[in-house]
Design a protein around this motif. Structure first.
Motif, short mmCIF file in Angstrom:
data_model
loop_
_atom_site.label_atom_id
_atom_site.label_comp_id
_atom_site.label_asym_id
_atom_site.label_seq_id
_atom_site.Cartn_x
_atom_site.Cartn_y
_atom_site.Cartn_z
N ASN A 165 0.98 -1.49 -0.03
CA ASN A 165 -0.01 -0.13 -0.28
C ASN A 165 0.94 1.08 0.02
O ASN A 165 0.23 2.51 -0.64
CB ASN A 165 -1.25 -0.21 1.31
N ILE A 166 1.96 1.50 0.53
CA ILE A 166 3.13 2.44 0.53
C ILE A 166 3.31 2.56 -0.98
O ILE A 166 3.66 3.81 -1.11
CB ILE A 166 4.06 2.22 1.69
N LEU A 167 4.22 1.78 -1.03
CA LEU A 167 5.18 1.83 -2.04
C LEU A 167 3.81 1.62 -3.18
O LEU A 167 4.66 2.33 -4.67
CB LEU A 167 5.75 0.46 -2.24
N LEU A 168 2.92 1.86 -3.30
CA LEU A 168 2.51 1.22 -4.72
C LEU A 168 0.78 2.35 -4.90
O LEU A 168 0.44 2.86 -6.01
CB LEU A 168 1.46 -0.22 -5.28
N GLU A 169 1.03 2.96 -4.02
CA GLU A 169 -0.13 4.12 -3.78
C GLU A 169 -0.14 5.27 -2.96
O GLU A 169 -0.33 6.27 -3.29
CB GLU A 169 -1.57 2.96 -2.99
N LYS A 170 0.64 5.05 -1.47
CA LYS A 170 0.38 6.65 -1.01
C LYS A 170 2.02 7.02 -1.63
O LYS A 170 2.02 8.76 -1.59
CB LYS A 170 0.74 5.89 0.55
N LEU A 171 3.10 6.60 -1.48
CA LEU A 171 4.54 7.23 -1.72
C LEU A 171 3.95 7.99 -3.02
O LEU A 171 4.31 9.53 -3.59
CB LEU A 171 4.94 5.49 -1.68
N PRO A 172 3.44 6.72 -4.30
CA PRO A 172 3.37 7.55 -5.80
C PRO A 172 2.65 9.09 -5.34
O PRO A 172 2.43 10.38 -6.32
CB PRO A 172 2.72 6.09 -6.28
N ASN A 173 1.26 9.22 -4.58
CA ASN A 173 0.47 9.73 -4.81
C ASN A 173 1.42 11.52 -3.74
O ASN A 173 0.88 12.43 -4.12
CB ASN A 173 -0.61 9.53 -3.41
N ILE A 174 2.03 11.11 -2.73
CA ILE A 174 3.14 12.39 -2.23
C ILE A 174 4.10 12.68 -3.43
O ILE A 174 4.36 14.36 -3.45
CB ILE A 174 3.90 11.31 -1.10
N PHE A 175 5.18 11.63 -4.25
CA PHE A 175 5.85 12.08 -5.18
C PHE A 175 4.93 12.57 -6.65
O PHE A 175 5.44 12.74 -7.79
CB PHE A 175 6.73 11.25 -5.40
N CYS A 176 3.92 12.20 -6.44
CA CYS A 176 3.27 12.85 -7.62
C CYS A 176 3.85 12.24 -9.22
O CYS A 176 3.46 12.61 -10.17
CB CYS A 176 3.59 14.97 -7.85
N THR A 177 3.41 11.23 -8.75
CA THR A 177 3.73 10.16 -9.59
C THR A 177 2.21 8.86 -10.50
O THR A 177 2.11 8.88 -8.85
CB THR A 177 5.18 8.76 -9.69
N PRO A 178 2.43 8.17 -11.29
CA PRO A 178 1.49 7.62 -11.70
C PRO A 178 1.19 6.35 -10.23
O PRO A 178 2.42 5.48 -9.92
CB PRO A 178 1.77 6.55 -12.87
N THR A 179 -0.14 6.38 -10.10
CA THR A 179 0.35 4.79 -8.88
C THR A 179 -0.10 4.02 -9.70
O THR A 179 -0.41 3.12 -10.82
CB THR A 179 -1.32 4.86 -7.97
N TYR A 180 0.06 2.22 -8.85
CA TYR A 180 -0.14 1.18 -9.48
C TYR A 180 -1.45 0.91 -9.93
O TYR A 180 -2.55 0.59 -11.09
CB TYR A 180 0.20 0.06 -8.44
N SER A 181 -2.95 1.78 -9.36
CA SER A 181 -4.27 1.76 -10.22
C SER A 181 -4.48 2.58 -11.81
O SER A 181 -4.95 1.83 -11.93
CB SER A 181 -5.00 2.28 -9.00
N ASP A 182 -4.00 3.77 -10.96
CA ASP A 182 -3.83 4.46 -12.43
C ASP A 182 -3.52 3.90 -13.54
O ASP A 182 -3.71 3.66 -14.48
CB ASP A 182 -3.01 5.78 -12.17
#
Length: 468
Positions: free
Chosen positions: A342-359
């Motif tokens: 959850n941290i690597l694929l969803e939380k941190l991508p949102n913080i760093f403004c990068t596409p998440t795994y779901s996106d």
């Protein structure tokens, strides 16, 4: 024949009288031909009297300061003054002449040595080949001589290039006790006479005093001698080193961090990082070639450049590790845990403004199979005519039933396991790139702040280290 010889003999006194000796010549003959005159004797009439010798040093050019060899080369004008009691006269007896030029080897002059001189010729500051003496009627002697001196200057390069240096000149008279010759250095009249493109003259200080020397002569426990020192306080102009060394090395280090912004599939990412490392290596060689190699305290700027060099070097393997993660075939073991996933694929991508795994899953293109023109409800109807001849006719097909839009769950089901692993790896690699970028920038600013604090703690060179 005899008459001609007699005439020449009679004319010789007339010819000699036609060119009489000048007043200065008469004065020189009077001074140098006195009874018991010797340029080697102290210029006093009473043996218990003390000869007072003053030295004035005026620097007018700084030729070179070699930090690597720790040698300072300067050009200066030395002026020595003393009184010769034997060299006095009454100007009224010599047509009012009260000033005369003398040569160095004609009268007594003090022998002053520069103890920290690196040139044998400049060890004695006055010799018979240079120096001009002015002698006044009251016996006051004024000797001036230009001197180019190469002296040893202990360079402390801890705070290079924002350093200040203190270069001493130790003047020692010949082996005469303090009661025989008292030697002192006059305060500088003009401190702003030393010019250099790289150094600024802060001040010039002088020290003079009587120092005891034990067992200098056998049978005498303590003897006193007069010594003098001139301290030149210099400050380096850091403009050249800031523009030619600090700024380029800083920009190269920051550019090595920018490689984390490049996508993992960029072919120039590693080559850019290696180029930055090579550039920093060149600056390290420039520092090594400039600074002394035997310094006990390394320069702070060397620590800064070493730290930036290490950071630039570490950026390359971290980039390689991210590329290996992005193109790995196996699933990362840490993603087996729900928290880290959850941290690597969803939380941190949102913080760093990068596409998440779901996106990334939602934007994966889905290939939809084309619908047939005829569905199951299409029918062929047979009609009978009145004549009894059968005739067939085909009814136009009904429009296809629209399919509902695919949902994200249905898209996920259509991805293979390898495709999911690849999307996860790309997401984690991009997150790690941003995370490494922030960590490297934080470490860089921490090192920079630490170096600035160290430079701010410079106590400066004190004149106490200049005293013999």
């Amino acid at each position: 024949m005899a008459l001609n010889i007699l005439i020449c003999i009679l004319l010789i006194p007339g010819i000699a009288a036609r060119y009489p000796r000048s007043a200065e010549g008469e004065l020189r003959h009077f001074l140098l031909n006195q009874e018991n005159h010797s340029p080697r004797d102290r210029p006093v009439l009473n043996a218990s009297d003390t000869v007072v010798v003053g030295l004035d040093v005026e620097f007018y050019a700084m030729l070179d300061l070699n930090e690597k060899d720790q040698i300072l080369t300067t050009a200066s004008w030395l002026t020595m003054t003393w009184t010769d009691e034997r060299m006095s006269w009454d100007p009224s007896n010599f047509s009012g002449v009260d000033l005369i030029h003398m040569y160095v080897d004609e009268i007594w002059i003090p022998k002053i040595f520069l103890s920290n001189s690196l040139s044998e010729e400049a060890l004695g500051i006055v010799n018979s080949e240079r120096g001009s003496i002015l002698l006044t009627s009251n016996g006051h002697v004024h000797l001036g001589a230009p001197v180019v001196q190469s002296t040893q200057c202990h360079i402390i390069i801890t705070y290079f290039p924002f350093d200040t240096q203190l270069c001493p000149f130790h003047y020692i008279p010949e082996t005469m006790l303090a009661h025989q010759m008292y030697f002192y250095i006059a305060p500088p009249k003009n401190e702003r006479t030393l010019y250099s493109n790289q150094w600024d003259l802060l001040n010039v200080t002088v020290f003079s005093g009587v120092f005891p020397v034990e067992e200098f002569v056998e049978g005498r426990h303590i003897d006193y001698y007069t010594l003098g020192s001139v301290c030149v306080h210099l400050r380096r102009d850091p403009t050249y080193y800031i523009t030619a060394l600090l700024l380029p090395s800083t920009f190269l280090c920051v550019m090595s961090f920018v490689t984390f912004l490049a996508p993992p599939d960029s072919g120039e990412r590693i080559s850019l990082g290696v180029s930055m490392v090579l550039g920093l290596t060149v600056f390290q060689l420039l520092i090594v070639d400039t600074l002394p190699s035997s310094s006990k305290t390394p320069p702070i700027i060397g620590t800064y450049l070493t730290a930036t060099f290490i950071l630039a070097c570490l950026a390359v393997p971290f980039s390689l590790a991210n590329i290996a993660v992005a193109y790995g075939d196996r699933r990362l073991w840490i993603l087996k845990y729900t928290l880290f996933r959850n941290i690597l694929l969803e939380k941190l991508p949102n913080i760093f403004c990068t596409p998440t795994y779901s996106d990334r899953i939602h934007i994966v293109p889905i290939v939809v199979k084309p619908q047939p023109l005829f569905n199951k409800r299409d029918e062929v109807i047979t009609l009978s005519t009145t004549e009894g001849a059968p005739k067939t006719n085909q009814v136009a097909p009904l429009p296809p039933t629209p399919s509902p839009p695919p949902s994200p769950g249905r898209q996920t089901e259509k991805l293979s396991a390898s495709e999911k692993t690849q999307l996860e790896a790309r997401t984690v690699a991009l997150v790690m790139d941003r995370l490494f970028l922030l960590v490297f920038i934080f470490v860089f600013f921490a090192v920079t702040a630490y170096v600035i604090i160290l430079f701010g703690q410079d106590p400066g060179r004190t004149e106490e280290s200049c005293v013999i």
